[in-house]
Design an enzyme around this catalytic site. Structure first.
Site, mmCIF file in Angstrom:
data_model
loop_
_atom_site.group_PDB
_atom_site.id
_atom_site.type_symbol
_atom_site.label_atom_id
_atom_site.label_comp_id
_atom_site.label_asym_id
_atom_site.label_seq_id
_atom_site.Cartn_x
_atom_site.Cartn_y
_atom_site.Cartn_z
ATOM 1 N N THR A 80 58.070 120.073 21.626
ATOM 2 C CA THR A 80 58.788 119.428 20.503
ATOM 3 C C THR A 80 58.422 119.950 19.200
ATOM 4 O O THR A 80 59.217 120.380 18.587
ATOM 5 C CB THR A 80 58.689 117.934 20.575
ATOM 6 N N LYS A 98 44.026 108.809 14.182
ATOM 7 C CA LYS A 98 44.617 109.194 12.577
ATOM 8 C C LYS A 98 43.798 108.667 11.843
ATOM 9 O O LYS A 98 43.600 109.189 10.624
ATOM 10 C CB LYS A 98 46.100 108.811 12.705
HETATM 11 N N1 LIG Z 1 55.860 115.103 18.911
HETATM 12 C C1 LIG Z 1 55.842 114.675 17.691
HETATM 13 O O1 LIG Z 1 56.593 114.085 17.096
HETATM 14 C C2 LIG Z 1 54.399 114.788 17.116
HETATM 15 C C3 LIG Z 1 53.851 114.425 15.891
HETATM 16 C C4 LIG Z 1 52.648 114.455 15.347
HETATM 17 C C5 LIG Z 1 51.933 115.285 16.143
HETATM 18 N N2 LIG Z 1 52.272 115.615 17.403
HETATM 19 C C6 LIG Z 1 51.019 116.629 17.893
HETATM 20 O O2 LIG Z 1 51.443 117.832 18.288
HETATM 21 C C7 LIG Z 1 51.176 118.388 19.407
HETATM 22 C C8 LIG Z 1 52.322 118.980 20.352
HETATM 23 O O3 LIG Z 1 53.160 117.801 20.283
HETATM 24 P P1 LIG Z 1 54.669 117.878 21.149
HETATM 25 O O4 LIG Z 1 55.152 116.819 21.098
HETATM 26 O O5 LIG Z 1 55.058 119.248 20.853
HETATM 27 O O6 LIG Z 1 53.975 118.125 22.752
HETATM 28 P P2 LIG Z 1 54.939 118.599 23.734
HETATM 29 O O7 LIG Z 1 56.316 118.758 23.481
HETATM 30 O O8 LIG Z 1 54.420 118.210 25.158
HETATM 31 O O9 LIG Z 1 54.486 120.419 23.845
HETATM 32 C C9 LIG Z 1 53.045 120.725 24.106
HETATM 33 C C10 LIG Z 1 53.457 122.287 24.345
HETATM 34 O O10 LIG Z 1 52.110 122.713 24.279
HETATM 35 C C11 LIG Z 1 51.795 123.702 25.374
HETATM 36 N N3 LIG Z 1 50.552 123.512 26.063
HETATM 37 C C12 LIG Z 1 50.056 122.402 26.416
HETATM 38 N N4 LIG Z 1 48.848 122.924 26.964
HETATM 39 C C13 LIG Z 1 48.598 124.084 27.027
HETATM 40 C C14 LIG Z 1 47.420 125.106 27.068
HETATM 41 N N5 LIG Z 1 46.292 124.625 27.480
HETATM 42 N N6 LIG Z 1 47.901 126.442 26.641
HETATM 43 C C15 LIG Z 1 48.996 126.736 26.079
HETATM 44 N N7 LIG Z 1 49.774 125.792 25.920
HETATM 45 C C16 LIG Z 1 49.811 124.903 25.997
HETATM 46 C C17 LIG Z 1 53.203 123.424 26.228
HETATM 47 O O11 LIG Z 1 53.576 124.347 27.177
HETATM 48 P P3 LIG Z 1 54.609 124.319 28.484
HETATM 49 O O12 LIG Z 1 55.852 124.201 27.666
HETATM 50 O O13 LIG Z 1 54.617 125.604 28.999
HETATM 51 O O14 LIG Z 1 54.254 123.069 29.122
HETATM 52 C C18 LIG Z 1 54.092 122.840 25.417
HETATM 53 O O15 LIG Z 1 55.031 123.883 25.134
HETATM 54 C C19 LIG Z 1 50.341 117.242 19.809
HETATM 55 O O16 LIG Z 1 48.926 117.571 19.598
HETATM 56 C C20 LIG Z 1 50.789 116.133 19.532
HETATM 57 O O17 LIG Z 1 49.845 114.869 19.465
HETATM 58 C C21 LIG Z 1 53.246 115.398 17.924
#
Ligand SMILES: NC(=O)c1ccc[n+]([C@@H]2O[C@H](COP(=O)([O-])OP(=O)(O)OC[C@H]3O[C@@H](n4cnc5c(N)ncnc54)[C@H](OP(=O)(O)O)[C@@H]3O)[C@@H](O)[C@H]2O)c1
Length: 328
Positions: free
Chosen positions: A13, A204
């Site tokens: 995301t 947080k």
């Molecule tokens: N979503 C939000 O609104 C939001 C808001 C604030 C903060 N965050 C933080 O932002 C971060 C990402 O969130 P997200 O919602 O974007 O998560 P997500 O949709 O689950 O995406 C995570 C991404 O990280 C990749 N990944 C996971 N483990 C990995 C590793 N060991 N090596 C390389 N790539 C890896 C995954 O690869 P694949 O695609 O290949 O599975 C995926 O592309 C998290 O730490 C979350 O807490 C998110």
């Protein structure tokens, strides 16, 4: 025009949001910073997953491919969990890259060593996205702290919990029904444990503590309670009394410099700064010595709110390095 080479770690995301915004704002960023940002590479976990097209960008599952890119200057980190994220950011800093992270689980634990490391290498860390998503609490706090001191921070730091509590009150529905609705709308994860147990808000709060007070309380001394113990009957009774349940993360420093923190449900009345914060919104109330109480409110998560503050961090960092004020 000189190019800034950047990489995105994680393409879920948030990572995709960064990619879209960087491309959409490329010309504006060129004008304001006098530098052209280029996303050179993207790190993913599973190369076989179907993804949006990213022409000309290296997509890899090997961090070494990224860190060895000649002239890499900026790393956006949007993966999950403490490791390997912390290790990757250490390597990026050691290589002289600025890093910008959204990863609150990693950053709540490692903000202090990462800052020390970055200082020793003369690079910057952007972490606005780790706390309260699109609400600019980190930059506001940094600014305030130049003159004010903060005595207490109170916040609604998890939008999913706030959404569930709001729906229970407005629609008089059971906790599980409100949770299912939050999952259907994409607000809650398939595994909602971190949201409803209070752990997400706790992480947080620890990031805010490290910034506002330059230290964190002992994590084991912080009582963390989620919203899963609140019943519809509790919510109805509160409503009759003119009160609302809010999931509040708070931290206060006493005159001796000791920190007291807690995370859990509180009943608040109309005079409370968090009473009016509804649905998925986050809010942070900062009690300061000169200004008094300042409350910031806004979307706490989501692709574009989160990614946009990361690109703002980039603009601020690159602006600082170039030694001029940014006029976007
Ligand atoms: N979503 C939000 O609104 C939001 C808001 C604030 C903060 N965050 C933080 O932002 C971060 C990402 O969130 P997200 O919602 O974007 O998560 P997500 O949709 O689950 O995406 C995570 C991404 O990280 C990749 N990944 C996971 N483990 C990995 C590793 N060991 N090596 C390389 N790539 C890896 C995954 O690869 P694949 O695609 O290949 O599975 C995926 O592309 C998290 O730490 C979350 O807490 C998110």
């Amino acid at each position: 025009m000189a190019k800034i080479k950047a990489a995105i770690l994680g393409f879920g995301t948030v990572g995709q949001g960064i990619y879209h915004i960087v491309n959409e704002k490329k010309e504006d960023l060129k004008k304001s910073l006098g530098l052209d940002i280029e996303i050179s590479a993207i790190l993913v976990n599973n190369l076989a997953k179907e993804r949006i097209q990213t022409p000309g960008v290296l997509v890899t599952d090997d961090f070494e491919d990224i860190i060895n890119i000649p002239g890499l200057q900026v790393v956006f980190e949007a993966i999950v969990n403490e490791e390997p994220a912390y290790g990757y950011l250490c390597k990026a800093i050691d290589k002289g890259c600025h890093v910008i992270t959204a990863n609150k689980v990693m950053f709540s634990k490692y903000s202090i060593p990462l800052h020390e490391r970055a200082k020793s290498r003369g690079v910057f860390i952007g972490y606005e996205a780790t706390t309260a998503g699109g609400v600019p609490v980190i930059k506001t706090l940094k600014n305030l702290l130049q003159v004010n001191s903060v005595k207490r921070i109170q916040g609604i730091l998890n939008g999913t919990s706030n959404y569930i509590l709001t729906q229970m009150r407005l629609n008089e529905c059971q906790f599980n029904d409100a949770l299912t609705e939050a999952q259907d709308l994409g607000y809650a994860e398939a595994d909602p444990y971190n949201d409803i147990s209070g752990q997400d808000a706790f992480r947080k709060l620890m990031i805010l503590s490290a910034l506002a007070f330059k230290k964190q309380p002992n994590w084991d001394d912080v009582r963390v309670v989620g919203i899963d113990g609140i019943s519809l009957e509790d919510v109805k009774k509160a409503k009759q009394e003119g009160l609302r349940y809010r999931h509040v993360a708070e931290i206060e420093q006493d005159e001796n410099g000791e920190l007291f923190a807690s995370v859990g449900p509180q009943l608040v009345g109309p005079d409370h700064p968090l009473y009016a914060i509804e649905a998925v919104n986050n809010a942070v109330a900062l009690d300061t010595n000169y200004i008094g109480t300042l409350t910031l409110v806004g979307p706490g998560a989501g692709m574009y709110p989160t990614a946009s503050v990361m690109v703002e961090d980039y603009a601020e960092i690159i602006g600082k390095r170039a030694g001029f004020m940014i006029t976007i």
